[in-house]
Motif scaffolding. Structure first.
Motif, PDB file in Angstrom:
ATOM      1  N   ILE A 148      40.245  26.309  40.915  1.00  0.00           N
ATOM      2  CA  ILE A 148      39.049  26.196  41.761  1.00  0.00           C
ATOM      3  C   ILE A 148      37.865  25.823  40.858  1.00  0.00           C
ATOM      4  CG2 ILE A 148      37.677  27.312  43.568  1.00  0.00           C
ATOM      5  CD1 ILE A 148      39.838  29.438  43.801  1.00  0.00           C
ATOM      6  N   PRO A 149      37.759  24.561  40.456  1.00  0.00           N
ATOM      7  CA  PRO A 149      36.722  24.164  39.489  1.00  0.00           C
ATOM      8  C   PRO A 149      35.346  23.990  40.136  1.00  0.00           C
ATOM      9  CG  PRO A 149      38.077  22.269  40.060  1.00  0.00           C
ATOM     10  CD  PRO A 149      38.686  23.451  40.764  1.00  0.00           C
ATOM     11  N   VAL A 150      34.684  25.110  40.379  1.00  0.00           N
ATOM     12  CA  VAL A 150      33.345  25.090  40.954  1.00  0.00           C
ATOM     13  C   VAL A 150      32.402  25.909  40.077  1.00  0.00           C
ATOM     14  CG1 VAL A 150      34.106  24.746  43.328  1.00  0.00           C
ATOM     15  CG2 VAL A 150      33.881  27.062  42.439  1.00  0.00           C
ATOM     16  N   ALA A 151      31.109  25.788  40.353  1.00  0.00           N
ATOM     17  CA  ALA A 151      30.099  26.442  39.521  1.00  0.00           C
ATOM     18  C   ALA A 151      30.057  27.952  39.694  1.00  0.00           C
ATOM     19  CB  ALA A 151      28.717  25.861  39.842  1.00  0.00           C
ATOM     20  N   GLY A 152      30.661  28.479  40.738  1.00  0.00           N
ATOM     21  CA  GLY A 152      30.517  29.901  41.034  1.00  0.00           C
ATOM     22  C   GLY A 152      31.286  30.847  40.156  1.00  0.00           C
ATOM     23  N   GLY A 153      32.236  30.343  39.357  1.00  0.00           N
ATOM     24  CA  GLY A 153      32.984  31.226  38.483  1.00  0.00           C
ATOM     25  C   GLY A 153      33.645  32.362  39.240  1.00  0.00           C
ATOM     26  N   GLU A 304      32.608  22.618  37.408  1.00  0.00           N
ATOM     27  CA  GLU A 304      32.150  21.617  38.366  1.00  0.00           C
ATOM     28  C   GLU A 304      31.593  20.384  37.668  1.00  0.00           C
ATOM     29  OE1 GLU A 304      28.910  21.691  41.979  1.00  0.00           O
ATOM     30  OE2 GLU A 304      30.243  23.427  41.765  1.00  0.00           O
ATOM     31  N   GLU A 305      31.176  20.522  36.417  1.00  0.00           N
ATOM     32  CA  GLU A 305      30.624  19.403  35.661  1.00  0.00           C
ATOM     33  C   GLU A 305      31.594  18.876  34.606  1.00  0.00           C
ATOM     34  OE1 GLU A 305      26.131  20.488  34.936  1.00  0.00           O
ATOM     35  OE2 GLU A 305      27.289  22.300  35.368  1.00  0.00           O
TER      36      GLU A 305
END
Length: 623
Positions: A148-153, A304-305
């Motif tokens: 789940i590669p998102v900024a929310g960790g 995410e980046e």
């Protein structure tokens, strides 16, 4: 069941990275209206808010059962930032971010503090224990960040696996950890600057005798450092990475000097007595120096980046943390051999140690290196913590204005300002020892939740796991957590006795073995996964709870008070905002609410998994 959020087909891609609906008028990034902070119907008027408060019990039940999906975190929530964060980072960036975010105040300040007060020369064993526990958590974070590669960790991961309320507890502690961690490092920065100009550690602070001890040394320099590093982080992620490369490379050179020069002036007799405060002192110190490893979770927020998360995250996260663990242990050993533990300075241990062995000039090298290290910790921290906050705001737990990504810089400016301002206020007043113990409880608690979530992800999938297997899994998981708490409590109350472990350790092992033998795995990781599941996640739960039990009662009192305040905020604000969003009252909801113990409908999870695979292919994730 809440509706699944979908995007309009009539969209156009803008050069700034955002996706705007066709014909939509672009709003200014700088928004200060009430509806930008509280757009949910529950806050439309005082009457609406009173009605929402009256529905609190029903809404709590709904949110306890609420679950997000992988696809929702990767799609619907990200769109709420209006502009995309730019995919510009590689494994090289992440590796150096690992060094930059982790090596700082922990090794240069807490090593001396804990060697002097609790562990003695056995501080090296404290770093071994906390390092092993940290590596177990690193494994868990890596699998989730790849999937789940998102900024929310960890907030996003827990929201998918443990639900909305568990995610809020994580979110509250993440924000607390971000604010306190930044403040603690900034105050250490001031202490090392003082040593660099031959002043006492508190010489550059303003003494306020009217305030209570621990809060009476005002630190305006720490405030300034926080504001400068936050400003750099707001400008560009790639630019921040380049600054971090240079500073971290210099820092590694300084660390090499400390190790070589330290061993040249080492005296093995300083290692005696090796464990002056016994095993309890070692683990008490381990729980505190765990703070030194806490920055690695910032790397997961940059997924995410990242250009290729499935390759770059394991290389960057596992590679950097393995090297850092070895460095910490060697540096702790060097300090213990240079001086008797009773003579170690608790504020600037390495600089003072070199001064006492006759290398007066070396203290400036060490102080300069420490300042560079702490600066990169603050810089990378500003980057990662803002991304946590951004994704938390995307869920509306905090006002969604903090989720906005700036169209020109591709960075979350509002979220960065929020964390920086709060950290600066704390750094102005609070001492490092007050901050670090509270931070350690928060960090260990989140890591324990992450290990639990990984077990849930591997062994429970709605529509795949039968009700009988789900109930068996829950019972065995409760046994693992309860026995781990029992071990920690028994250690804290009776560290010299062993009888309780005869029951508690086999109970933990039985729970773990039971999951392995009696509960079939519901899913396997697509690309990279934690090895030896369920044993390593179960061991991570036990070690994190054990280290929490090694902390003093004051840390838990502060943690309890902060958690209670956060829960009041959730009941009064966060609950109603997330309920409105989940049920489409504010915007189309992306969550589906279901019982943890295993409903029979698996269509949403199956569809979500398909959406994730499509998203991975589109992003070039290599899956």
């Amino acid at each position: 069941m809440a509706p699944v959020e979908t995007s309009s087909p009539e969209t156009e891609h803008h050069e700034d990275g955002g996706n705007k609906a066709a014909g939509e008028v672009t709003r200014s990034y700088w928004r200060w209206h009430k509806d930008d902070f509280f757009p949910e119907p529950s806050f439309a008027s005082w009457g609406a808010y009173r009605r929402a408060l009256g529905a609190t019990p029903a809404r709590l039940r709904d949110r306890f059962a609420g679950r997000s999906t992988d696809a929702a975190e990767l799609g619907a929530l990200r769109r709420r930032s209006e502009n995309e964060m730019r995919r510009c980072l590689t494994w090289w960036d992440l590796t150096w971010f690992g060094f930059g975010s982790v090596i700082g105040a922990g090794i240069f300040v807490l090593t001396g503090q804990e060697a002097h007060d609790h562990a003695g020369p056995a501080i090296v064993l404290s770093y071994v224990a906390s390092g092993l526990s940290a590596m177990l958590s690193v494994f868990c974070y890596t699998e989730f960040a790849v999937e789940i590669p998102v900024a929310g960790g960890s907030f996003a991961y827990l929201r998918v696996e443990l639900g909305d309320v568990a995610a809020f507890i994580a979110a509250a502690n993440l924000i607390l950890e971000s604010i306190i961690g930044t403040a603690a490092v900034a105050r250490s920065w001031t202490a090392y600057l003082a040593s660099l100009i031959n002043k006492p550690a508190s010489a550059l602070r303003i003494h306020a005798p009217s305030l209570v001890d621990g809060y009476n040394e005002l630190d305006p320099i720490a405030v300034g450092v926080i504001l400068v590093t936050a400003s750099l982080a707001m400008l560009s992620s790639k630019g921040t990475s380049r600054v971090n490369w240079v500073a971290s490379a210099v820092h590694v050179v300084v660390i090499g000097f400390v190790i070589v020069a330290g061993f040249l002036h080492a005296d093995p007799s300083n290692l005696k007595p090796f464990m002056p405060h016994g095993v309890p002192g070692v683990f008490r110190a381990a729980a505190i120096v765990y703070f030194a490893y806490g920055g690695f979770d910032n790397i997961a927020t940059m997924a995410e980046e990242t250009k290729n998360p499935s390759r770059d995250i394991p290389l960057g996260l596992l590679g950097s943390m393995s090297a850092i663990t070895a460095i910490y242990c060697v540096m702790a050993l060097v300090l213990s051999m240079m001086q008797p533990y009773t003579a170690i300075d608790t504020s600037a241990a390495y600089s003072v140690a070199f001064t006492k062995v006759g290398m007066h000039w070396a203290q400036y090298v060490v102080a300069l290196g420490a300042l560079k290290g702490m600066t990169t910790v603050l810089l990378v921290g500003a980057l990662g913590q803002a991304r946590y906050t951004t994704h938390i705001a995307r869920s509306h737990i905090i006002p969604p204005v903090f989720a906005l990504v700036h169209p020109r810089t591709g960075t979350p400016v509002h979220a960065t300002v929020l964390i920086a301002a709060a950290s600066a206020c704390i750094a102005l007043f609070s001492s490092l020892d007050v901050l670090s113990s509270l931070l350690s409880v928060s960090t260990l608690f989140i890591f324990m939740m992450m290990a639990t979530a990984l077990l849930v992800r591997r062994y429970y999938l709605r529509g795949v796991t039968t009700r009988a297997h789900a109930q068996r899994f829950v019972a065995l998981l409760v046994l693992i957590i309860a026995s781990s708490i029992g071990i920690a409590a028994y250690w804290g109350t009776s560290p010299e006795r062993w009888h309780g472990y005869v029951v508690l350790v086999p109970a933990w092992a039985a729970g773990t073995l039971g999951i392995q033998l009696l509960v079939p795995a519901a899913r396997a990781p697509k690309v990279w996964g934690v090895p030896l599941v369920p044993w390593l996640p179960s061991l991570s739960i036990a070690t994190n709870l054990f280290l929490m039990g090694s902390l003093g009662k004051d840390a838990f009192i502060r943690f309890g008070v902060c958690t209670a305040i956060m829960l009041v905020y959730y009941v009064l604000v966060g609950l109603h905002a997330t309920y409105d969003v989940a049920h489409g009252a504010c915007a189309a909801g992306e969550e589906d609410s279901d019982d943890f113990a295993g409903a029979d409908d698996g269509k949403n999870k199956v569809a979500a998994a398909a959406d994730v695979e499509k998203a991975d292919a589109a992003d070039g994730g290599g899956r």
